[in-house]
Design an enzyme around this catalytic site. Structure first.
Site, PDB file in Angstrom:
ATOM      1  N   HIS A   1     -26.147  21.499   3.629  1.00 41.34           N
ATOM      2  CA  HIS A   1     -25.182  21.246   4.707  1.00 41.34           C
ATOM      3  C   HIS A   1     -24.887  19.747   4.801  1.00 41.34           C
ATOM      4  O   HIS A   1     -23.724  19.337   4.876  1.00 41.34           O
ATOM      5  CB  HIS A   1     -25.757  21.759   6.035  1.00 41.34           C
ATOM      6  CG  HIS A   1     -24.941  21.401   7.239  1.00 41.34           C
ATOM      7  ND1 HIS A   1     -23.704  21.945   7.493  1.00 41.34           N
ATOM      8  CD2 HIS A   1     -25.183  20.541   8.261  1.00 41.34           C
ATOM      9  CE1 HIS A   1     -23.220  21.449   8.626  1.00 41.34           C
ATOM     10  NE2 HIS A   1     -24.098  20.591   9.114  1.00 41.34           N
TER      11      HIS A   1
ATOM     12  N   ASP B   1     -31.497  18.756  18.116  1.00 39.28           N
ATOM     13  CA  ASP B   1     -30.943  19.479  16.968  1.00 39.28           C
ATOM     14  C   ASP B   1     -31.179  18.656  15.710  1.00 39.28           C
ATOM     15  O   ASP B   1     -30.821  17.477  15.656  1.00 39.28           O
ATOM     16  CB  ASP B   1     -29.451  19.737  17.173  1.00 39.28           C
ATOM     17  CG  ASP B   1     -28.934  20.845  16.259  1.00 39.28           C
ATOM     18  OD1 ASP B   1     -29.757  21.631  15.752  1.00 39.28           O
ATOM     19  OD2 ASP B   1     -27.705  20.919  16.063  1.00 39.28           O
TER      20      ASP B   1
ATOM     21  N   ASP C   1     -24.744  26.913  17.065  1.00 36.82           N
ATOM     22  CA  ASP C   1     -24.425  25.603  17.636  1.00 36.82           C
ATOM     23  C   ASP C   1     -22.919  25.376  17.476  1.00 36.82           C
ATOM     24  O   ASP C   1     -22.472  24.660  16.582  1.00 36.82           O
ATOM     25  CB  ASP C   1     -25.246  24.528  16.921  1.00 36.82           C
ATOM     26  CG  ASP C   1     -24.976  23.133  17.467  1.00 36.82           C
ATOM     27  OD1 ASP C   1     -24.524  23.027  18.613  1.00 36.82           O
ATOM     28  OD2 ASP C   1     -25.221  22.162  16.725  1.00 36.82           O
TER      29      ASP C   1
ATOM     30  N   GLU D   1     -27.819  28.523  12.814  1.00 35.44           N
ATOM     31  CA  GLU D   1     -29.099  27.804  12.849  1.00 35.44           C
ATOM     32  C   GLU D   1     -30.182  28.745  13.350  1.00 35.44           C
ATOM     33  O   GLU D   1     -29.910  29.845  13.826  1.00 35.44           O
ATOM     34  CB  GLU D   1     -29.015  26.593  13.806  1.00 35.44           C
ATOM     35  CG  GLU D   1     -27.859  25.645  13.520  1.00 35.44           C
ATOM     36  CD  GLU D   1     -27.971  24.320  14.261  1.00 35.44           C
ATOM     37  OE1 GLU D   1     -29.075  24.001  14.758  1.00 35.44           O
ATOM     38  OE2 GLU D   1     -26.956  23.605  14.327  1.00 35.44           O
TER      39      GLU D   1
ATOM     40  N   GLU E   1     -22.073  27.038  13.762  1.00 37.17           N
ATOM     41  CA  GLU E   1     -23.177  26.526  12.950  1.00 37.17           C
ATOM     42  C   GLU E   1     -24.301  27.551  13.039  1.00 37.17           C
ATOM     43  O   GLU E   1     -24.868  27.760  14.120  1.00 37.17           O
ATOM     44  CB  GLU E   1     -23.651  25.148  13.446  1.00 37.17           C
ATOM     45  CG  GLU E   1     -22.625  24.052  13.152  1.00 37.17           C
ATOM     46  CD  GLU E   1     -23.157  22.637  13.326  1.00 37.17           C
ATOM     47  OE1 GLU E   1     -24.159  22.456  14.042  1.00 37.17           O
ATOM     48  OE2 GLU E   1     -22.557  21.718  12.733  1.00 37.17           O
TER      49      GLU E   1
ATOM     50  N   THR F   1     -27.601  23.319  10.749  1.00 34.74           N
ATOM     51  CA  THR F   1     -26.883  24.358  10.008  1.00 34.74           C
ATOM     52  C   THR F   1     -27.610  24.658   8.705  1.00 34.74           C
ATOM     53  O   THR F   1     -27.871  23.748   7.920  1.00 34.74           O
ATOM     54  CB  THR F   1     -25.451  23.872   9.713  1.00 34.74           C
ATOM     55  OG1 THR F   1     -24.884  23.417  10.927  1.00 34.74           O
ATOM     56  CG2 THR F   1     -24.609  24.994   9.134  1.00 34.74           C
TER      57      THR F   1
ATOM     58  N   ARG G   1     -17.482  11.132   3.375  1.00 30.50           N
ATOM     59  CA  ARG G   1     -17.764  10.008   2.482  1.00 30.50           C
ATOM     60  C   ARG G   1     -17.880  10.524   1.048  1.00 30.50           C
ATOM     61  O   ARG G   1     -18.989  10.720   0.534  1.00 30.50           O
ATOM     62  CB  ARG G   1     -19.098   9.332   2.876  1.00 30.50           C
ATOM     63  CG  ARG G   1     -19.153   8.736   4.268  1.00 30.50           C
ATOM     64  CD  ARG G   1     -20.564   8.268   4.602  1.00 30.50           C
ATOM     65  NE  ARG G   1     -21.540   9.349   4.485  1.00 30.50           N
ATOM     66  CZ  ARG G   1     -21.816  10.206   5.467  1.00 30.50           C
ATOM     67  NH1 ARG G   1     -21.234  10.077   6.636  1.00 30.50           N
ATOM     68  NH2 ARG G   1     -22.687  11.176   5.284  1.00 30.50           N
TER      69      ARG G   1
ATOM     70  N   LYS H   1     -20.348  19.176  20.914  1.00 32.69           N
ATOM     71  CA  LYS H   1     -21.453  20.115  20.710  1.00 32.69           C
ATOM     72  C   LYS H   1     -22.001  20.693  22.006  1.00 32.69           C
ATOM     73  O   LYS H   1     -22.654  21.737  21.971  1.00 32.69           O
ATOM     74  CB  LYS H   1     -22.617  19.387  20.019  1.00 32.69           C
ATOM     75  CG  LYS H   1     -22.286  18.790  18.668  1.00 32.69           C
ATOM     76  CD  LYS H   1     -22.408  19.822  17.597  1.00 32.69           C
ATOM     77  CE  LYS H   1     -22.365  19.183  16.216  1.00 32.69           C
ATOM     78  NZ  LYS H   1     -22.601  20.193  15.178  1.00 32.69           N
TER      79      LYS H   1
HETATM   80 MN    MN Z   1     -26.094  21.791  14.793  1.00 32.71          MN
END
Ligand code: MN
Length: 439
Positions: free
Chosen positions: A145, A138, A244, A212, A210, A371, A154, A264
Protein backbone atom coordinates in the site's frame (compact mmCIF):
# COMPACT_ATOMS: atom_id res chain seq x y z
CA UNK A 1 2.85 -17.28 21.70
CA UNK A 2 0.50 -19.46 19.66
CA UNK A 3 -0.41 -21.95 22.36
CA UNK A 4 -3.18 -24.24 21.25
CA UNK A 5 -5.50 -25.76 23.84
CA UNK A 6 -8.72 -27.75 23.98
CA UNK A 7 -10.78 -24.72 22.81
CA UNK A 8 -9.11 -24.92 19.37
CA UNK A 9 -9.93 -28.62 18.82
CA UNK A 10 -11.45 -28.69 15.32
CA UNK A 11 -13.62 -31.68 16.21
CA UNK A 12 -15.64 -29.75 18.83
CA UNK A 13 -19.34 -29.27 18.05
CA UNK A 14 -21.89 -27.11 19.81
CA UNK A 15 -25.45 -27.81 20.89
CA UNK A 16 -26.22 -24.52 19.11
CA UNK A 17 -26.74 -26.28 15.78
CA UNK A 18 -26.13 -23.21 13.57
CA UNK A 19 -22.56 -23.04 14.93
CA UNK A 20 -21.78 -26.40 13.32
CA UNK A 21 -22.51 -25.27 9.76
CA UNK A 22 -19.36 -25.29 7.65
CA UNK A 23 -19.90 -21.70 6.50
CA UNK A 24 -20.57 -20.25 9.95
CA UNK A 25 -18.17 -17.47 10.98
CA UNK A 26 -18.89 -18.28 14.61
CA UNK A 27 -18.23 -21.95 15.39
CA UNK A 28 -17.43 -22.99 18.96
CA UNK A 29 -13.69 -22.52 18.24
CA UNK A 30 -14.18 -18.76 17.63
CA UNK A 31 -16.22 -17.24 20.53
CA UNK A 32 -15.75 -13.52 19.69
CA UNK A 33 -16.92 -10.80 22.09
CA UNK A 34 -19.19 -7.84 21.31
CA UNK A 35 -21.67 -5.37 22.82
CA UNK A 36 -25.33 -5.79 21.87
CA UNK A 37 -28.98 -5.37 22.80
CA UNK A 38 -32.27 -6.39 21.19
CA UNK A 39 -32.84 -4.09 18.21
CA UNK A 40 -35.35 -1.30 18.68
CA UNK A 41 -35.49 -1.65 22.45
CA UNK A 42 -34.21 0.46 25.31
CA UNK A 43 -32.46 -2.55 26.85
CA UNK A 44 -29.06 -1.93 28.39
CA UNK A 45 -26.06 -2.48 26.10
CA UNK A 46 -24.15 -5.50 27.38
CA UNK A 47 -21.50 -8.02 26.47
CA UNK A 48 -22.18 -11.11 24.42
CA UNK A 49 -20.39 -13.90 22.60
CA UNK A 50 -21.36 -14.97 19.08
CA UNK A 51 -22.11 -18.66 18.57
CA UNK A 52 -23.58 -19.67 15.21
CA UNK A 53 -26.50 -17.33 14.55
CA UNK A 54 -27.03 -16.67 18.27
CA UNK A 55 -25.52 -14.48 21.00
CA UNK A 56 -24.77 -15.69 24.52
CA UNK A 57 -25.93 -12.90 26.84
CA UNK A 58 -23.02 -13.04 29.31
CA UNK A 59 -24.69 -11.07 32.10
CA UNK A 60 -27.73 -13.35 31.91
CA UNK A 61 -25.52 -16.45 31.82
CA UNK A 62 -23.61 -15.18 34.84
CA UNK A 63 -26.86 -14.52 36.69
CA UNK A 64 -28.02 -18.04 35.81
CA UNK A 65 -24.95 -19.43 37.58
CA UNK A 66 -23.44 -21.00 34.47
CA UNK A 67 -19.87 -19.92 35.29
CA UNK A 68 -17.57 -20.47 38.28
CA UNK A 69 -14.41 -18.86 39.68
CA UNK A 70 -12.33 -16.64 37.42
CA UNK A 71 -14.69 -17.21 34.48
CA UNK A 72 -17.63 -16.00 36.58
CA UNK A 73 -15.77 -12.81 37.53
CA UNK A 74 -14.89 -12.26 33.87
CA UNK A 75 -18.49 -12.82 32.73
CA UNK A 76 -19.69 -10.39 35.39
CA UNK A 77 -17.36 -7.71 33.94
CA UNK A 78 -18.94 -8.34 30.52
CA UNK A 79 -22.26 -7.06 31.85
CA UNK A 80 -21.01 -3.49 31.31
CA UNK A 81 -21.96 -1.41 28.25
CA UNK A 82 -18.41 -1.74 26.92
CA UNK A 83 -15.81 -4.51 27.12
CA UNK A 84 -13.18 -2.26 28.76
CA UNK A 85 -13.43 -3.68 32.27
CA UNK A 86 -13.22 -7.25 30.93
CA UNK A 87 -10.28 -6.27 28.70
CA UNK A 88 -8.45 -4.79 31.70
CA UNK A 89 -8.66 -8.13 33.57
CA UNK A 90 -5.95 -9.55 31.34
CA UNK A 91 -5.16 -12.73 29.40
CA UNK A 92 -5.75 -15.22 32.24
CA UNK A 93 -9.32 -13.95 32.71
CA UNK A 94 -10.00 -13.85 28.94
CA UNK A 95 -8.78 -17.44 28.63
CA UNK A 96 -10.73 -18.63 31.64
CA UNK A 97 -13.99 -17.29 30.22
CA UNK A 98 -13.21 -18.66 26.75
CA UNK A 99 -12.53 -22.12 28.18
CA UNK A 100 -15.70 -22.03 30.30
CA UNK A 101 -17.77 -20.92 27.29
CA UNK A 102 -16.25 -23.64 25.13
CA UNK A 103 -17.19 -26.28 27.72
CA UNK A 104 -20.77 -25.11 28.36
CA UNK A 105 -21.50 -24.67 24.64
CA UNK A 106 -20.27 -28.15 23.67
CA UNK A 107 -22.66 -30.88 22.66
CA UNK A 108 -23.73 -32.73 25.79
CA UNK A 109 -22.90 -29.89 28.22
CA UNK A 110 -24.92 -30.17 31.44
CA UNK A 111 -25.47 -26.38 31.45
CA UNK A 112 -27.12 -26.35 28.00
CA UNK A 113 -30.61 -26.05 29.42
CA UNK A 114 -29.81 -23.06 31.61
CA UNK A 115 -27.73 -21.40 28.89
CA UNK A 116 -30.35 -21.84 26.16
CA UNK A 117 -32.50 -19.29 28.00
CA UNK A 118 -29.61 -16.79 27.73
CA UNK A 119 -29.40 -16.84 23.91
CA UNK A 120 -30.49 -13.89 21.77
CA UNK A 121 -30.78 -14.42 17.98
CA UNK A 122 -28.31 -12.25 16.05
CA UNK A 123 -31.17 -11.46 13.66
CA UNK A 124 -32.88 -9.59 16.53
CA UNK A 125 -29.79 -7.76 17.79
CA UNK A 126 -28.15 -4.40 17.25
CA UNK A 127 -24.57 -3.60 18.15
CA UNK A 128 -22.45 -0.89 19.68
CA UNK A 129 -18.74 -0.22 19.18
CA UNK A 130 -17.44 -3.01 21.45
CA UNK A 131 -15.08 -0.89 23.56
CA UNK A 132 -14.94 2.66 24.76
CA UNK A 133 -11.95 3.62 22.64
CA UNK A 134 -9.88 6.19 24.47
CA UNK A 135 -7.25 6.55 21.78
CA UNK A 136 -6.87 5.36 18.22
CA UNK A 137 -3.71 5.28 16.12
CA UNK A 138 -3.61 4.21 12.49
CA UNK A 139 -0.48 2.50 11.17
CA UNK A 140 0.78 1.91 7.63
CA UNK A 141 2.00 -1.67 7.85
CA UNK A 142 1.53 -2.81 4.23
CA UNK A 143 4.62 -1.98 2.20
CA UNK A 144 2.57 -2.67 -0.93
CA UNK A 145 0.00 0.00 0.00
CA UNK A 146 2.75 2.45 0.96
CA UNK A 147 4.51 1.84 -2.37
CA UNK A 148 1.34 2.05 -4.51
CA UNK A 149 0.25 5.30 -2.86
CA UNK A 150 3.77 6.72 -2.82
CA UNK A 151 4.15 6.04 -6.55
CA UNK A 152 1.15 8.26 -7.28
CA UNK A 153 2.46 11.16 -5.21
CA UNK A 154 6.20 10.67 -5.82
CA UNK A 155 6.84 8.55 -8.96
CA UNK A 156 10.63 8.69 -8.57
CA UNK A 157 10.68 7.98 -4.84
CA UNK A 158 7.59 5.94 -3.93
CA UNK A 159 8.75 4.61 -0.58
CA UNK A 160 10.06 7.06 2.00
CA UNK A 161 13.48 6.08 3.42
CA UNK A 162 12.08 5.64 6.95
CA UNK A 163 9.50 3.02 5.94
CA UNK A 164 11.66 -0.09 6.41
CA UNK A 165 12.94 1.12 9.77
CA UNK A 166 9.89 2.39 11.60
CA UNK A 167 6.23 1.30 11.81
CA UNK A 168 4.74 4.57 10.51
CA UNK A 169 1.52 5.77 12.13
CA UNK A 170 -0.53 8.81 13.06
CA UNK A 171 -2.96 9.54 15.86
CA UNK A 172 -6.54 9.22 14.65
CA UNK A 173 -9.86 10.14 16.22
CA UNK A 174 -11.99 7.87 18.43
CA UNK A 175 -15.31 9.76 18.54
CA UNK A 176 -16.17 9.00 14.91
CA UNK A 177 -15.46 5.26 15.08
CA UNK A 178 -18.83 3.65 14.35
CA UNK A 179 -20.12 0.12 14.25
CA UNK A 180 -21.02 -1.85 11.14
CA UNK A 181 -24.51 -1.08 9.86
CA UNK A 182 -24.44 2.61 10.69
CA UNK A 183 -24.48 4.64 7.47
CA UNK A 184 -22.88 8.07 7.24
CA UNK A 185 -23.01 11.18 5.07
CA UNK A 186 -20.39 12.01 2.49
CA UNK A 187 -18.05 14.53 4.12
CA UNK A 188 -17.46 18.07 2.94
CA UNK A 189 -14.11 19.74 3.02
CA UNK A 190 -11.47 21.84 1.31
CA UNK A 191 -10.04 20.49 -1.90
CA UNK A 192 -7.71 21.98 -4.48
CA UNK A 193 -9.17 21.27 -7.95
CA UNK A 194 -6.64 20.30 -10.65
CA UNK A 195 -4.92 23.40 -11.98
CA UNK A 196 -6.56 25.70 -9.43
CA UNK A 197 -4.58 28.05 -7.23
CA UNK A 198 -7.23 28.37 -4.49
CA UNK A 199 -9.24 25.63 -2.78
CA UNK A 200 -13.00 25.14 -2.88
CA UNK A 201 -15.28 23.85 -0.10
CA UNK A 202 -17.85 21.17 -0.83
CA UNK A 203 -18.70 17.46 -0.76
CA UNK A 204 -15.76 15.13 -1.37
CA UNK A 205 -15.72 13.78 -4.93
CA UNK A 206 -13.18 11.04 -4.16
CA UNK A 207 -14.69 8.90 -1.40
CA UNK A 208 -12.55 5.83 -0.87
CA UNK A 209 -12.26 2.77 1.34
CA UNK A 210 -9.35 1.33 3.27
CA UNK A 211 -9.56 -2.35 4.20
CA UNK A 212 -7.79 -2.69 7.53
CA UNK A 213 -7.87 -4.69 10.72
CA UNK A 214 -8.33 -3.03 14.10
CA UNK A 215 -6.22 -4.31 17.00
CA UNK A 216 -7.91 -3.81 20.38
CA UNK A 217 -5.62 -3.39 23.38
CA UNK A 218 -6.60 -5.41 26.43
CA UNK A 219 -4.24 -4.47 29.22
CA UNK A 220 -2.29 -1.24 28.94
CA UNK A 221 1.05 -0.08 30.30
CA UNK A 222 2.10 2.46 32.84
CA UNK A 223 3.24 5.81 31.45
CA UNK A 224 6.99 5.70 30.93
CA UNK A 225 7.16 1.90 30.76
CA UNK A 226 7.35 0.49 27.22
CA UNK A 227 5.82 -2.87 26.33
CA UNK A 228 8.67 -5.04 25.02
CA UNK A 229 7.95 -6.96 21.82
CA UNK A 230 8.17 -10.23 23.74
CA UNK A 231 5.20 -9.13 25.93
CA UNK A 232 3.18 -7.38 23.22
CA UNK A 233 0.76 -10.22 22.46
CA UNK A 234 -0.30 -10.47 26.10
CA UNK A 235 -1.58 -6.89 25.84
CA UNK A 236 -3.69 -7.53 22.73
CA UNK A 237 -7.29 -8.59 23.34
CA UNK A 238 -8.31 -9.19 19.74
CA UNK A 239 -9.09 -7.92 16.27
CA UNK A 240 -12.02 -6.61 14.23
CA UNK A 241 -12.39 -5.55 10.62
CA UNK A 242 -11.92 -1.83 10.04
CA UNK A 243 -12.91 0.38 7.10
CA UNK A 244 -10.94 3.61 7.35
CA UNK A 245 -13.10 5.65 4.94
CA UNK A 246 -10.94 8.29 3.25
CA UNK A 247 -11.67 11.42 1.22
CA UNK A 248 -8.87 11.33 -1.36
CA UNK A 249 -9.43 14.89 -2.57
CA UNK A 250 -9.37 16.39 0.93
CA UNK A 251 -6.28 14.35 1.89
CA UNK A 252 -3.60 15.71 -0.51
CA UNK A 253 -4.46 19.36 0.24
CA UNK A 254 -4.37 18.98 4.03
CA UNK A 255 -1.83 16.25 4.83
CA UNK A 256 1.42 18.19 4.66
CA UNK A 257 3.16 18.77 6.97
CA UNK A 258 1.22 17.21 9.89
CA UNK A 259 -0.56 14.23 8.31
CA UNK A 260 -4.18 13.15 7.68
CA UNK A 261 -6.87 15.11 9.52
CA UNK A 262 -10.41 15.77 8.18
CA UNK A 263 -9.93 13.40 5.23
CA UNK A 264 -10.08 10.50 7.70
CA UNK A 265 -11.94 11.47 10.87
CA UNK A 266 -15.55 11.75 9.61
CA UNK A 267 -16.22 8.00 9.96
CA UNK A 268 -14.29 4.76 10.56
CA UNK A 269 -16.36 1.56 10.64
CA UNK A 270 -15.54 -1.49 12.77
CA UNK A 271 -17.20 -4.91 12.76
CA UNK A 272 -19.09 -5.67 16.00
CA UNK A 273 -17.30 -8.88 17.05
CA UNK A 274 -13.77 -8.84 18.46
CA UNK A 275 -12.07 -12.11 17.52
CA UNK A 276 -9.62 -12.79 20.32
CA UNK A 277 -5.93 -13.32 19.71
CA UNK A 278 -6.36 -16.67 21.44
CA UNK A 279 -8.96 -17.75 18.87
CA UNK A 280 -6.53 -16.74 16.10
CA UNK A 281 -3.65 -18.83 17.52
CA UNK A 282 -3.93 -21.60 14.88
CA UNK A 283 -3.40 -19.01 12.16
CA UNK A 284 -0.04 -17.65 13.29
CA UNK A 285 2.52 -17.54 10.47
CA UNK A 286 5.95 -16.08 9.87
CA UNK A 287 5.96 -12.52 8.51
CA UNK A 288 7.32 -12.11 4.96
CA UNK A 289 11.06 -12.64 4.76
CA UNK A 290 12.82 -9.34 4.30
CA UNK A 291 15.04 -9.14 1.24
CA UNK A 292 18.73 -9.35 2.18
CA UNK A 293 19.33 -5.71 1.22
CA UNK A 294 16.42 -4.45 3.37
CA UNK A 295 17.37 -3.18 6.84
CA UNK A 296 16.65 -5.71 9.55
CA UNK A 297 14.45 -4.47 12.42
CA UNK A 298 16.18 -2.65 15.27
CA UNK A 299 16.52 -4.83 18.40
CA UNK A 300 13.38 -3.46 20.11
CA UNK A 301 11.37 -4.49 17.01
CA UNK A 302 12.88 -7.95 16.70
CA UNK A 303 12.44 -11.24 18.51
CA UNK A 304 12.72 -14.92 17.54
CA UNK A 305 9.00 -15.43 18.20
CA UNK A 306 8.06 -12.45 16.03
CA UNK A 307 10.22 -13.78 13.20
CA UNK A 308 8.74 -17.27 13.57
CA UNK A 309 5.05 -16.46 13.95
CA UNK A 310 4.47 -12.74 14.39
CA UNK A 311 2.00 -12.53 11.50
CA UNK A 312 -1.56 -13.81 11.10
CA UNK A 313 -3.02 -15.46 8.01
CA UNK A 314 -6.42 -13.75 7.89
CA UNK A 315 -8.23 -13.82 4.54
CA UNK A 316 -9.82 -10.47 3.70
CA UNK A 317 -12.16 -9.23 1.00
CA UNK A 318 -14.00 -6.08 -0.06
CA UNK A 319 -17.43 -6.21 -1.69
CA UNK A 320 -19.42 -3.39 -3.29
CA UNK A 321 -23.17 -3.11 -3.81
CA UNK A 322 -24.22 0.02 -5.67
CA UNK A 323 -27.67 1.54 -5.23
CA UNK A 324 -28.63 0.21 -8.67
CA UNK A 325 -27.47 -3.29 -7.75
CA UNK A 326 -29.50 -3.14 -4.55
CA UNK A 327 -32.64 -2.08 -6.46
CA UNK A 328 -32.12 -4.93 -8.93
CA UNK A 329 -31.61 -7.40 -6.09
CA UNK A 330 -27.99 -8.07 -7.14
CA UNK A 331 -25.66 -9.38 -4.44
CA UNK A 332 -22.55 -7.35 -3.57
CA UNK A 333 -19.65 -7.99 -5.94
CA UNK A 334 -16.05 -8.59 -4.87
CA UNK A 335 -13.63 -5.75 -5.56
CA UNK A 336 -10.49 -7.25 -4.09
CA UNK A 337 -9.12 -9.91 -1.74
CA UNK A 338 -5.88 -10.45 0.16
CA UNK A 339 -4.44 -11.78 3.44
CA UNK A 340 -3.12 -9.98 6.50
CA UNK A 341 -0.03 -12.23 6.32
CA UNK A 342 1.64 -9.90 3.78
CA UNK A 343 2.00 -6.98 6.23
CA UNK A 344 5.58 -5.70 6.59
CA UNK A 345 5.15 -4.90 10.30
CA UNK A 346 3.39 -7.25 12.74
CA UNK A 347 0.83 -6.32 15.38
CA UNK A 348 3.45 -7.03 18.06
CA UNK A 349 5.80 -4.55 16.40
CA UNK A 350 2.98 -1.98 16.33
CA UNK A 351 2.46 -2.34 20.10
CA UNK A 352 6.20 -2.33 20.89
CA UNK A 353 6.81 0.72 18.71
CA UNK A 354 3.79 2.67 19.98
CA UNK A 355 5.02 2.32 23.56
CA UNK A 356 8.78 2.49 22.88
CA UNK A 357 8.91 6.11 24.06
CA UNK A 358 6.91 5.33 27.21
CA UNK A 359 3.53 6.24 25.68
CA UNK A 360 0.82 4.48 27.67
CA UNK A 361 -1.81 2.32 26.00
CA UNK A 362 -5.07 1.74 27.85
CA UNK A 363 -7.72 -1.00 27.79
CA UNK A 364 -9.92 -0.51 24.73
CA UNK A 365 -7.40 1.52 22.72
CA UNK A 366 -7.49 0.70 19.02
CA UNK A 367 -4.60 0.37 16.57
CA UNK A 368 -5.41 0.30 12.86
CA UNK A 369 -3.08 -1.82 10.74
CA UNK A 370 -3.27 0.54 7.79
CA UNK A 371 -4.60 -0.50 4.39
CA UNK A 372 -3.66 -4.16 3.97
CA UNK A 373 -2.93 -4.27 0.24
CA UNK A 374 -1.20 -7.46 -0.86
CA UNK A 375 1.76 -7.83 -3.24
CA UNK A 376 -0.19 -7.61 -6.53
CA UNK A 377 -2.51 -4.87 -7.78
CA UNK A 378 -5.57 -7.17 -7.66
CA UNK A 379 -4.89 -7.46 -3.91
CA UNK A 380 -4.95 -3.68 -3.42
CA UNK A 381 -7.34 -2.62 -0.67
CA UNK A 382 -8.27 0.94 -1.61
CA UNK A 383 -9.91 2.30 -4.78
CA UNK A 384 -7.10 4.82 -5.24
CA UNK A 385 -4.79 1.84 -5.80
CA UNK A 386 -7.22 -0.41 -7.69
CA UNK A 387 -8.03 2.39 -10.15
CA UNK A 388 -4.47 3.83 -10.18
CA UNK A 389 -5.57 7.19 -8.84
CA UNK A 390 -8.88 7.11 -10.72
CA UNK A 391 -7.29 6.52 -14.15
CA UNK A 392 -8.56 2.94 -14.61
CA UNK A 393 -12.20 2.66 -13.53
CA UNK A 394 -13.47 -0.64 -12.15
CA UNK A 395 -16.26 -2.16 -14.27
CA UNK A 396 -18.93 -3.99 -12.26
CA UNK A 397 -20.93 -7.03 -13.46
CA UNK A 398 -23.95 -4.84 -14.36
CA UNK A 399 -21.80 -2.53 -16.50
CA UNK A 400 -21.58 0.30 -13.97
CA UNK A 401 -18.14 1.81 -13.46
CA UNK A 402 -16.48 3.25 -10.40
CA UNK A 403 -13.32 5.17 -9.73
CA UNK A 404 -14.42 6.34 -6.28
CA UNK A 405 -17.69 5.74 -4.38
CA UNK A 406 -21.07 7.17 -5.42
CA UNK A 407 -23.83 8.02 -2.99
CA UNK A 408 -25.77 4.87 -2.17
CA UNK A 409 -22.76 2.59 -2.56
CA UNK A 410 -22.56 -0.01 0.18
CA UNK A 411 -19.18 -1.50 1.08
CA UNK A 412 -18.93 -4.83 2.89
CA UNK A 413 -15.65 -6.10 4.38
CA UNK A 414 -15.30 -9.74 5.30
CA UNK A 415 -12.52 -11.68 7.00
CA UNK A 416 -11.95 -15.29 7.91
CA UNK A 417 -9.25 -17.88 8.64
CA UNK A 418 -9.16 -21.41 7.31
CA UNK A 419 -6.63 -24.19 6.83
CA UNK A 420 -6.54 -27.98 7.05
CA UNK A 421 -6.47 -29.24 10.63
CA UNK A 422 -8.10 -26.16 12.18
CA UNK A 423 -11.65 -24.88 12.45
CA UNK A 424 -12.62 -22.11 10.04
CA UNK A 425 -13.40 -18.95 11.99
CA UNK A 426 -14.71 -15.61 10.69
CA UNK A 427 -15.11 -11.97 11.64
CA UNK A 428 -18.68 -11.41 10.45
CA UNK A 429 -19.06 -8.34 8.30
CA UNK A 430 -18.17 -4.66 8.44
CA UNK A 431 -20.64 -2.77 6.26
CA UNK A 432 -21.95 0.74 5.69
CA UNK A 433 -23.54 2.83 2.92
CA UNK A 434 -22.35 6.24 1.81
CA UNK A 435 -25.27 8.67 2.09
CA UNK A 436 -25.43 11.97 0.18
CA UNK A 437 -23.68 14.94 1.75
CA UNK A 438 -25.96 16.97 4.00
CA UNK A 439 -27.15 20.24 2.45
MN1 MN B 1 -5.92 4.04 7.17
Amino acid sequence: MSTLNETHDPSLKSWVESANREDSDFPIQNLPFGIFRRRGTAEAWRGGVAIGDQIVDLAAAHAAGVFEGEAAAAAQACGDSSLNRFMALGPAAWSALRLALSRVLRQGAAQAGALRACLVPQAEAEYSVPAKIGDYADFYTSIHHATNIGRQFRPDNPLMPNYKWIPIGYHGRSSSIIVSGRDFHRPKGQTLPPGATAPVFGPSKKMDIELELAVFIGTGNELGHPIPLTDADAHVFGLTLLNDWSARDIQPWEYQPLGPFLSKNFASTVSPWIVTLEALAPYRVAPPTRPADDPQPLPYLDSPANRAEGALDIQLEVLLQTGRMRQAGDAPTRLTATSYRHAYWTLGQMVAHHTANGCNLQPGDMLGTGTLSGPTLDQACALIELTVGGKNPVTLPNGEQRTFLDDGDRIVLRGWCEKPGAARIGFGECAATVLPALA
